[in-house]
Design an enzyme around this catalytic site. Structure first.
Site, mmCIF file in Angstrom:
data_model
loop_
_atom_site.group_PDB
_atom_site.id
_atom_site.type_symbol
_atom_site.label_atom_id
_atom_site.label_comp_id
_atom_site.label_asym_id
_atom_site.label_seq_id
_atom_site.Cartn_x
_atom_site.Cartn_y
_atom_site.Cartn_z
ATOM 1 N N GLN A 1 42.490 46.737 38.282
ATOM 2 C CA GLN A 1 43.123 47.938 37.928
ATOM 3 C C GLN A 1 42.310 48.800 36.853
ATOM 4 O O GLN A 1 42.659 49.780 36.398
ATOM 5 C CB GLN A 1 44.505 47.596 37.367
ATOM 6 C CG GLN A 1 45.440 46.921 38.038
ATOM 7 C CD GLN A 1 45.891 47.975 39.418
ATOM 8 O OE1 GLN A 1 45.846 49.306 39.233
ATOM 9 N NE2 GLN A 1 46.579 47.325 40.743
ATOM 10 N N HIS B 1 48.406 39.204 37.585
ATOM 11 C CA HIS B 1 48.599 39.317 38.880
ATOM 12 C C HIS B 1 48.575 38.160 39.622
ATOM 13 O O HIS B 1 47.757 37.193 39.286
ATOM 14 C CB HIS B 1 47.855 40.558 39.563
ATOM 15 C CG HIS B 1 48.089 41.018 40.950
ATOM 16 N ND1 HIS B 1 47.743 40.038 42.046
ATOM 17 C CD2 HIS B 1 48.575 42.040 41.316
ATOM 18 C CE1 HIS B 1 47.848 40.616 43.029
ATOM 19 N NE2 HIS B 1 48.399 41.930 42.753
ATOM 20 N N LYS C 1 41.211 49.622 45.865
ATOM 21 C CA LYS C 1 41.738 50.219 44.663
ATOM 22 C C LYS C 1 40.732 51.266 43.892
ATOM 23 O O LYS C 1 41.310 52.058 43.004
ATOM 24 C CB LYS C 1 42.349 49.160 43.629
ATOM 25 C CG LYS C 1 43.400 48.431 44.124
ATOM 26 C CD LYS C 1 43.817 47.492 43.143
ATOM 27 C CE LYS C 1 44.794 46.250 43.694
ATOM 28 N NZ LYS C 1 45.788 46.783 44.306
ATOM 29 N N CYS D 1 53.897 41.774 42.592
ATOM 30 C CA CYS D 1 53.006 40.550 42.758
ATOM 31 C C CYS D 1 52.554 40.095 41.372
ATOM 32 O O CYS D 1 51.422 39.598 41.088
ATOM 33 C CB CYS D 1 51.608 40.733 43.582
ATOM 34 S SG CYS D 1 52.030 40.929 45.317
ATOM 35 N N ASP E 1 39.550 40.137 35.919
ATOM 36 C CA ASP E 1 40.244 41.037 36.829
ATOM 37 C C ASP E 1 40.191 42.358 36.511
ATOM 38 O O ASP E 1 41.018 42.830 35.839
ATOM 39 C CB ASP E 1 41.565 40.444 36.868
ATOM 40 C CG ASP E 1 42.326 41.224 38.187
ATOM 41 O OD1 ASP E 1 41.805 42.086 38.846
ATOM 42 O OD2 ASP E 1 43.734 40.676 38.515
#
Length: 473
Positions: free
Chosen positions: A225, A147, A248, A395, A222
């Site tokens: 998600q 991302h 999120k 993105c 990261d």
């Protein structure tokens, strides 16, 4: 011990009931109930007439707030005050809440002793903060599949962009080859996602961390998600830092987290200069100013912090732990199977994947439909079925271009808002869901895809300000 037992320490009856229901039924994901979220009863108008309950299937962009989070924030709101420097009761209470939230997040991430939890605005902010703390001469290694939040912050460092792997094993091999060629004596950082925001596929984080450490590099995960869908253990994954966003994680109140090793954070200049980051400030005889900065997480938390955003993250962490990730994951896998099996029945649909159909994944699925511009298809899902999905390049432009091929297709009726000139039809559709998604929403989505492919849209659409919208003229 909490300074305000009457304010927010008591879990609401609704939260307790929802958690108990999820726990009791977790053994059968088909029967388990979704966690209560805000907006679950919202109705939206259809362009063809009438209204329908909105199906929010864009969790990968922002998940709705858990009812538990909303209730906890509402209970705290009357007690809101400044943190760390106030003598009043509400200020001390808010400070207690802020710092106990830090402990909750550290427990949620299974941090190591000595790790710091820094509160930021988002994953993007967290990774830009880490980029600002890199030691001089640091080399950064990042896959093109990331991302933009984890692809772009490293512009001031020496960056090696790695090609998209087609298997998890290839990802590890690619990283090992790149690290073997680096300066073995200088600092290095690897940045990798835990779950793709385009394909939902899980990455081999533990193996990548082992490869990084074997070559003297550090690694940041990261988890934007990953954290909403799976437990994330800094200890077990052996990552040096982890970053994620509240919005999120069912806590959309504008806060994020960077958690991990303290040394680079302590040695770097503060991310922002100002109150809160400074421990002592004094004028010098030459007219200048001497500053002693904090060495704790406060070093990078200048200004008045987002107490409500921080507390909402802690509340969401507690809610997910109490609900039980085993049951949440099992139920989500049931929803994933429903969507993937339904899409597989439509020959015109192509699901995007790096690692193949059998790769483990979270509830994020992107696809294209033969004969359709993706923006047009997404607009029809919204206007005619009350289903909210996302279209574009998400993105993650290099990854989506790799998955779709770099040659644009024939121009469709509506353009993709994120595509570059000449690539207006190079876009995809993304459906994403999680702990608050009812079965009916994904079932309605599958039916809508089949009907649109079979019968076409019932309405005419046009491009307006870069978006495909119903033509009401």
């Amino acid at each position: 011990m909490s300074a305000y037992p009457h304010a927010v320490a008591t879990t609401t009856a609704a939260t307790a009931a929802s958690t108990a229901a999820t726990d009791s039924e977790a053994g059968d994901p088909c029967c388990a109930v979704p966690l209560p979220v805000l907006g679950r009863d919202v109705t939206v108008p259809l362009v063809t007439g009438g209204e329908v309950t909105y199906a929010a299937l864009d969790y990968a962009a922002s998940a709705p707030a858990l009812q538990r989070v909303w209730d906890d924030v509402a209970a705290y709101a009357p007690y809101y005050g400044s943190v760390h420097r106030g003598a009043g009761y509400l200020s001390q209470l808010s400070t207690d809440l802020f710092e106990s939230s830090r402990v909750t997040v550290a427990e949620f991430l299974d941090c190591r002793p000595g790790d710091q939890v820094v509160f930021t605005r988002s994953t993007t902010d967290s990774l830009n903060l880490l980029a600002a703390t890199l030691p001089a001469g640091c080399e950064v290694f990042v896959f093109e599949t990331e991302h933009h939040a984890s692809l772009l912050p490293w512009q001031d460092a020496r960056v090696t962009y790695l090609n998209a792997p087609r298997t998890p094993a290839q990802a590890v091999e690619t990283l090992e080859r790149a690290l073997a060629d680096r300066d073995p004596y200088g600092p290095a950082l690897v940045c990798v996602t835990g779950a793709s925001n385009v394909t939902g596929e899980l990455w081999p984080v533990r193996e990548l961390a082992a490869a990084a450490h074997a070559h003297g590099a550090r690694i940041v995960l990261d988890a934007a998600q990953l954290a909403p869908h799976h437990p994330v253990s800094v200890r077990e994954l052996d990552v040096d830092w982890v970053a994620f966003s509240g919005h999120k994680l069912y806590a959309p109140f504008g806060s994020g987290v960077l958690a991990g090793r303290a040394d680079w954070l302590q040695e770097a200049e503060p991310y922002l200069a100002g109150g809160g980051a400074s421990k002592k400030v004094a004028r010098r005889s030459d007219g200048g100013v001497d500053v002693e900065w904090h060495t704790t997480a406060a070093r990078h938390e200048a200004g008045s912090p987002n107490v409500i955003g921080v507390y909402s993250i802690a509340s969401a962490c507690k809610a997910l732990i109490e609900a039980g990730f085993d049951g949440l994951v099992a139920r989500e896998q049931h929803l994933i199977a429903t969507v993937r099996e339904g899409l597989a029945e439509v020959p015109e649909v192509r699901v995007l994947s790096l690692f193949g159909d059998d790769a483990p994944r979270v509830g994020v699925i992107s696809f294209v439909v033969e004969g359709w511009n993706s923006s047009h298809f997404a607009a029809a899902l919204s206007a005619e079925y009350g289903i909210g999905v996302r279209d574009g390049l998400f993105c993650a432009h290099p990854l989506v271009r790799t998955l779709l091929g770099s040659d644009p297709q024939t121009q469709g009726e509506c353009g993709a808002p994120e595509a570059a000139p000449g690539e207006k039809s190079l876009n995809a559709i993304r459906v994403s869901f999680g702990a608050g998604t009812p079965d009916e929403h994904v079932e309605r989505f599958v039916r809508a895809v089949k009907e649109l492919v079979r019968d076409g849209a019932q309405w005419k659409y046009r491009t307006e300000d870069g978006r495909c919208v119903p033509d009401r003229g």
